[in-house]
Design an enzyme around this catalytic site. Structure first.
Site, PDB file in Angstrom:
ATOM      1  N   GLU A 174       0.858  -1.199   0.000  1.00  0.00           N
ATOM      2  CA  GLU A 174       0.000   0.000   0.000  1.00  0.00           C
ATOM      3  C   GLU A 174       0.887   1.239   0.000  1.00  0.00           C
ATOM      4  O   GLU A 174       1.646   1.468   0.932  1.00  0.00           O
ATOM      5  CB  GLU A 174      -0.901  -0.012   1.248  1.00  0.00           C
ATOM      6  CG  GLU A 174      -1.726   1.261   1.400  1.00  0.00           C
ATOM      7  CD  GLU A 174      -2.498   1.305   2.719  1.00  0.00           C
ATOM      8  OE1 GLU A 174      -2.796   0.240   3.294  1.00  0.00           O
ATOM      9  OE2 GLU A 174      -2.790   2.426   3.175  1.00  0.00           O
TER      10      GLU A 174
ATOM     11  N   ARG B  73      -0.133  10.260   0.588  1.00  0.00           N
ATOM     12  CA  ARG B  73       0.163  11.422   1.433  1.00  0.00           C
ATOM     13  C   ARG B  73       1.326  12.252   0.920  1.00  0.00           C
ATOM     14  O   ARG B  73       1.574  13.340   1.432  1.00  0.00           O
ATOM     15  CB  ARG B  73       0.471  10.955   2.854  1.00  0.00           C
ATOM     16  CG  ARG B  73      -0.768  10.742   3.673  1.00  0.00           C
ATOM     17  CD  ARG B  73      -0.406  10.435   5.107  1.00  0.00           C
ATOM     18  NE  ARG B  73      -0.242   9.019   5.340  1.00  0.00           N
ATOM     19  CZ  ARG B  73       0.476   8.512   6.326  1.00  0.00           C
ATOM     20  NH1 ARG B  73       1.127   9.304   7.138  1.00  0.00           N
ATOM     21  NH2 ARG B  73       0.540   7.215   6.485  1.00  0.00           N
TER      22      ARG B  73
ATOM     23  N   LYS C   9     -10.674  -1.826   6.524  1.00  0.00           N
ATOM     24  CA  LYS C   9      -9.494  -1.481   7.294  1.00  0.00           C
ATOM     25  C   LYS C   9      -9.976  -1.024   8.679  1.00  0.00           C
ATOM     26  O   LYS C   9     -10.926  -0.238   8.756  1.00  0.00           O
ATOM     27  CB  LYS C   9      -8.763  -0.359   6.575  1.00  0.00           C
ATOM     28  CG  LYS C   9      -7.660   0.311   7.357  1.00  0.00           C
ATOM     29  CD  LYS C   9      -6.905   1.271   6.447  1.00  0.00           C
ATOM     30  CE  LYS C   9      -5.873   2.067   7.214  1.00  0.00           C
ATOM     31  NZ  LYS C   9      -4.883   2.675   6.317  1.00  0.00           N
TER      32      LYS C   9
HETATM   33  O1  ELE Z   1      -3.026   7.473   5.726  1.00  0.00           O
HETATM   34  C1  ELE Z   1      -3.633   6.406   5.731  1.00  0.00           C
HETATM   35  O2  ELE Z   1      -4.677   6.160   5.144  1.00  0.00           O
HETATM   36  C2  ELE Z   1      -3.038   5.334   6.383  1.00  0.00           C
HETATM   37  O3  ELE Z   1      -3.077   4.271   5.865  1.00  0.00           O
HETATM   38  C3  ELE Z   1      -2.341   5.543   7.634  1.00  0.00           C
HETATM   39  C4  ELE Z   1      -1.572   4.301   7.838  1.00  0.00           C
HETATM   40  O4  ELE Z   1      -2.440   3.279   8.145  1.00  0.00           O
HETATM   41  C5  ELE Z   1      -0.578   4.446   8.827  1.00  0.00           C
HETATM   42  O5  ELE Z   1       0.289   5.506   8.528  1.00  0.00           O
HETATM   43  C6  ELE Z   1       0.224   3.201   8.911  1.00  0.00           C
HETATM   44  O6  ELE Z   1       0.337   2.953  10.192  1.00  0.00           O
HETATM   45  P1  ELE Z   1       1.745   2.901  10.924  1.00  0.00           P
HETATM   46  O7  ELE Z   1       2.146   1.465  10.867  1.00  0.00           O
HETATM   47  O8  ELE Z   1       1.379   3.372  12.289  1.00  0.00           O
HETATM   48  O9  ELE Z   1       2.687   3.812  10.217  1.00  0.00           O
END
Ligand code: ELE
Length: 215
Positions: free
Chosen positions: A46, A50, A134
């Protein structure tokens, strides 16, 4: 009243126990990161929308790493859906969902994982025929105990919990009956990316890929 056909279960959830979440500022890193993840046994990737580079990151992985199944994350709007599809994304992930976004996700004809974190949000998606979701933000919303508590009243929902999950907490989620895989970025530490230490990424990916899904 209009009825919508159920969304097909997302094959993305079944590719590996872990869905790596990639945030890249520079598209030059796209192919080496994807190759490192695939080599470690994590073919579904994924790429969050961003960063400005994200569409190019997706396009390069789609074109140059055929073993990878690259998708777009942080899909928040129909414009994001279009950008992701145009870049070659093969699945779409969003942190939450609205009627407008859900319509656009469906129209893309790609597998998608809309985000949900409360019983009402899960129920609303189930009412729309969506069973694969999710769970975001997983740790902040209550973690594995919270998600376990949703499984009794809402057993039809299947989740990819994401957000704050680490190598040491991933197994707690994978032990739940309503979890198909977990998402996270722990196999892509900032310092490894900065140093372009792809063998470390592969090593961390391999550990993640061998996490056990019970049953
Ligand atoms: O922006 C989104 O839609 C995301 O998908 C956020 C992500 O799920 C997290 O950034 C991943 O989580 P971490 O493992 O805490 O880095």
């Amino acid at each position: 009243m209009t009825t919508t056909p159920p969304a097909a279960p997302s094959p993305v959830l079944d590719l590996a126990p872990v869905l790596p979440v990639v945030v890249l500022e520079d598209a030059v890193d796209a192919v080496p990161v994807a190759r490192a993840l695939v080599e470690g046994g994590l073919p579904a990737i994924e790429v969050t929308l961003r960063t400005r580079a994200a569409p190019e990151v997706i396009a390069r992985i789609a074109a140059e790493v055929p073993e990878a199944v690259v998708g777009a994350g942080t899909v928040l709007s129909p414009a994001h859906v279009r950008a992701a599809v145009d870049a070659g994304a093969r699945f779409l992930v969003s942190p939450g969902c609205t009627d407008l976004l859900l319509r656009s996700l469906r129209e893309s004809a790609l597998p998608f994982l809309p985000g949900a974190s409360t019983a009402s949000e899960v129920l609303a998606l189930l009412e729309q025929g969506v069973t694969d979701m999710k769970f975001f933000p997983a740790e902040a919303a209550g973690g594995a105990p919270y998600l376990r508590a949703l499984s009794s009243p809402l057993p039809r929902a299947r989740f990819c919990p994401t957000g704050g999950i680490s190598a040491s907490t991933a197994a707690d989620y994978l032990a739940l009956p309503n979890v198909a895989c977990v998402g996270g970025s722990w196999m892509l530490p900032d310092d490894a990316l900065a140093a372009r230490d792809w063998s470390r990424v592969t090593r961390l990916a391999r550990e993640a890929a061998t996490l056990h899904i019970p049953g």
